[in-house]
Write a protein that holds these residues in place. Sequence first.
Motif, PDB file in Angstrom:
ATOM      1  N   PRO A   4       0.833  -1.090  -0.108  1.00  0.00           N
ATOM      2  CA  PRO A   4       0.107   0.062   0.423  1.00  0.00           C
ATOM      3  C   PRO A   4       0.974   1.316   0.149  1.00  0.00           C
ATOM      4  CG  PRO A   4      -0.081  -1.194   1.670  1.00  0.00           C
ATOM      5  CD  PRO A   4       0.366  -1.643   1.053  1.00  0.00           C
ATOM      6  N   ARG A   5       0.669   2.539  -0.374  1.00  0.00           N
ATOM      7  CA  ARG A   5       1.095   3.523  -1.179  1.00  0.00           C
ATOM      8  C   ARG A   5       0.667   4.447   0.650  1.00  0.00           C
ATOM      9  NH1 ARG A   5       0.824   1.976  -6.647  1.00  0.00           N
ATOM     10  NH2 ARG A   5       3.317   1.734  -7.197  1.00  0.00           N
ATOM     11  N   LEU A   6       0.964   4.718   0.790  1.00  0.00           N
ATOM     12  CA  LEU A   6       0.523   6.062   1.448  1.00  0.00           C
ATOM     13  C   LEU A   6       0.928   7.367   2.040  1.00  0.00           C
ATOM     14  CD1 LEU A   6      -0.102   6.099   4.970  1.00  0.00           C
ATOM     15  CD2 LEU A   6       1.613   5.805   5.799  1.00  0.00           C
ATOM     16  N   VAL A   7      -0.020   8.219   1.395  1.00  0.00           N
ATOM     17  CA  VAL A   7       0.416   9.519   1.034  1.00  0.00           C
ATOM     18  C   VAL A   7       0.109  10.187   2.067  1.00  0.00           C
ATOM     19  CG1 VAL A   7      -0.887  11.149  -0.769  1.00  0.00           C
ATOM     20  CG2 VAL A   7      -0.462   8.491  -1.000  1.00  0.00           C
ATOM     21  N   TYR A   8       1.383  11.137   2.080  1.00  0.00           N
ATOM     22  CA  TYR A   8       1.864  12.269   3.074  1.00  0.00           C
ATOM     23  C   TYR A   8       1.383  14.040   2.581  1.00  0.00           C
ATOM     24  CZ  TYR A   8       6.105  11.620   2.748  1.00  0.00           C
ATOM     25  OH  TYR A   8       7.864  10.948   2.533  1.00  0.00           O
ATOM     26  N   ASP A   9       1.318  14.925   3.298  1.00  0.00           N
ATOM     27  CA  ASP A   9       2.691  15.753   2.881  1.00  0.00           C
ATOM     28  C   ASP A   9       3.730  16.009   3.548  1.00  0.00           C
ATOM     29  OD1 ASP A   9       3.038  19.109   2.999  1.00  0.00           O
ATOM     30  OD2 ASP A   9       1.792  19.547   4.282  1.00  0.00           O
ATOM     31  N   ASP A  10       4.801  16.009   2.417  1.00  0.00           N
ATOM     32  CA  ASP A  10       5.963  15.520   2.310  1.00  0.00           C
ATOM     33  C   ASP A  10       6.310  17.375   2.851  1.00  0.00           C
ATOM     34  OD1 ASP A  10       5.889  16.798   0.120  1.00  0.00           O
ATOM     35  OD2 ASP A  10       7.202  15.240  -0.789  1.00  0.00           O
ATOM     36  N   ASP A  11       5.817  18.041   3.539  1.00  0.00           N
ATOM     37  CA  ASP A  11       5.992  19.524   3.493  1.00  0.00           C
ATOM     38  C   ASP A  11       5.709  20.035   4.835  1.00  0.00           C
ATOM     39  OD1 ASP A  11       7.255  21.690   3.355  1.00  0.00           O
ATOM     40  OD2 ASP A  11       5.462  22.989   2.444  1.00  0.00           O
ATOM     41  N   CYS A  12       6.017  18.705   6.012  1.00  0.00           N
ATOM     42  CA  CYS A  12       4.606  18.899   7.145  1.00  0.00           C
ATOM     43  C   CYS A  12       6.134  18.347   8.207  1.00  0.00           C
ATOM     44  CB  CYS A  12       3.439  18.657   6.938  1.00  0.00           C
ATOM     45  SG  CYS A  12       3.054  18.108   9.019  1.00  0.00           S
ATOM     46  N   GLY A  13       7.200  18.322   8.700  1.00  0.00           N
ATOM     47  CA  GLY A  13       7.260  17.393   9.917  1.00  0.00           C
ATOM     48  C   GLY A  13       6.194  16.597  10.781  1.00  0.00           C
ATOM     49  N   PHE A  14       5.340  16.734  11.160  1.00  0.00           N
ATOM     50  CA  PHE A  14       4.376  16.211  11.971  1.00  0.00           C
ATOM     51  C   PHE A  14       3.898  14.948  11.316  1.00  0.00           C
ATOM     52  CE2 PHE A  14      -0.153  15.144  13.315  1.00  0.00           C
ATOM     53  CZ  PHE A  14       0.724  14.292  15.058  1.00  0.00           C
ATOM     54  N   CYS A  15       3.518  15.304   9.986  1.00  0.00           N
ATOM     55  CA  CYS A  15       3.422  13.956   8.906  1.00  0.00           C
ATOM     56  C   CYS A  15       3.778  13.137   8.416  1.00  0.00           C
ATOM     57  CB  CYS A  15       2.618  15.031   7.469  1.00  0.00           C
ATOM     58  SG  CYS A  15       1.165  15.779   7.706  1.00  0.00           S
ATOM     59  N   MET A  16       5.699  13.764   8.537  1.00  0.00           N
ATOM     60  CA  MET A  16       6.753  13.207   8.258  1.00  0.00           C
ATOM     61  C   MET A  16       7.295  12.041   9.678  1.00  0.00           C
ATOM     62  SD  MET A  16       9.020  14.967   5.522  1.00  0.00           S
ATOM     63  CE  MET A  16       9.295  16.400   6.481  1.00  0.00           C
ATOM     64  N   TRP A  17       6.763  12.491  10.648  1.00  0.00           N
ATOM     65  CA  TRP A  17       6.697  12.028  12.333  1.00  0.00           C
ATOM     66  C   TRP A  17       5.883  10.674  12.177  1.00  0.00           C
ATOM     67  CZ3 TRP A  17       4.212  11.167  16.018  1.00  0.00           C
ATOM     68  CH2 TRP A  17       4.414  10.648  17.778  1.00  0.00           C
ATOM     69  N   CYS A  18       5.067  10.725  11.768  1.00  0.00           N
ATOM     70  CA  CYS A  18       3.845   9.939  11.534  1.00  0.00           C
ATOM     71  C   CYS A  18       3.847   9.252  10.121  1.00  0.00           C
ATOM     72  CB  CYS A  18       2.187  11.021  11.366  1.00  0.00           C
ATOM     73  SG  CYS A  18       1.584  11.639  12.490  1.00  0.00           S
ATOM     74  N   VAL A  19       4.497   9.254   9.588  1.00  0.00           N
ATOM     75  CA  VAL A  19       4.516   8.270   8.822  1.00  0.00           C
ATOM     76  C   VAL A  19       5.861   7.432   8.532  1.00  0.00           C
ATOM     77  CG1 VAL A  19       5.711   8.014   6.459  1.00  0.00           C
ATOM     78  CG2 VAL A  19       3.755   9.927   6.306  1.00  0.00           C
ATOM     79  N   ARG A  20       6.950   8.101   9.737  1.00  0.00           N
ATOM     80  CA  ARG A  20       8.229   7.260  10.156  1.00  0.00           C
ATOM     81  C   ARG A  20       7.326   6.370  10.871  1.00  0.00           C
ATOM     82  NH1 ARG A  20      12.931  10.819  11.916  1.00  0.00           N
ATOM     83  NH2 ARG A  20      14.750  10.473   9.942  1.00  0.00           N
ATOM     84  N   TRP A  21       6.383   6.370  12.113  1.00  0.00           N
ATOM     85  CA  TRP A  21       5.726   5.257  12.951  1.00  0.00           C
ATOM     86  C   TRP A  21       5.146   4.319  12.246  1.00  0.00           C
ATOM     87  CZ3 TRP A  21       5.877   3.738  17.854  1.00  0.00           C
ATOM     88  CH2 TRP A  21       6.751   4.693  18.433  1.00  0.00           C
ATOM     89  N   ALA A  22       4.349   4.982  10.880  1.00  0.00           N
ATOM     90  CA  ALA A  22       4.005   3.733  10.387  1.00  0.00           C
ATOM     91  C   ALA A  22       4.677   2.979   9.531  1.00  0.00           C
ATOM     92  CB  ALA A  22       2.972   4.213   8.866  1.00  0.00           C
TER      93      ALA A  22
END
Length: 119
Positions: A4-22
């Motif tokens: 699965p592709r997890l699509v996120y805002d790569d300009d948002c540090g919090f979003c990237m932090w959440c993706v790291r956890w996932a």
Amino acid sequence: MATPRLVYDDDCGFCMWCVRWALWLGEFEPVGFSELSPDQKARLPDDYENCMHLLTDGAAYSCGEALTQTAERCGPVPRAVVGLARKLPRWEAIREKGYRWVADRRAIWGRYASAECPQ
């Protein structure tokens, strides 16, 4: 089945932090908004930059449902929590309202939890 592709805002540090956890808990292919292919964009809503998305072979999930679908793929404990939450009355409305509340304050959350790159 493809990852699965997890699509996120790569300009948002919090979003990237959440993706790291996932990525730590489950298997996903991270795709930032700036990296989306035309085919991937075509599967997303016009206002796709308002929330996260999960693209699978057969579906595209957005916002709170994307978060729920992601959590269900992150192991038995998150899967069980989501299973219980789905039994709540008005779960979908609660899920979306909660997602929106957090997403609208991601600059604040980013002060406490932020990452540079999800990979």
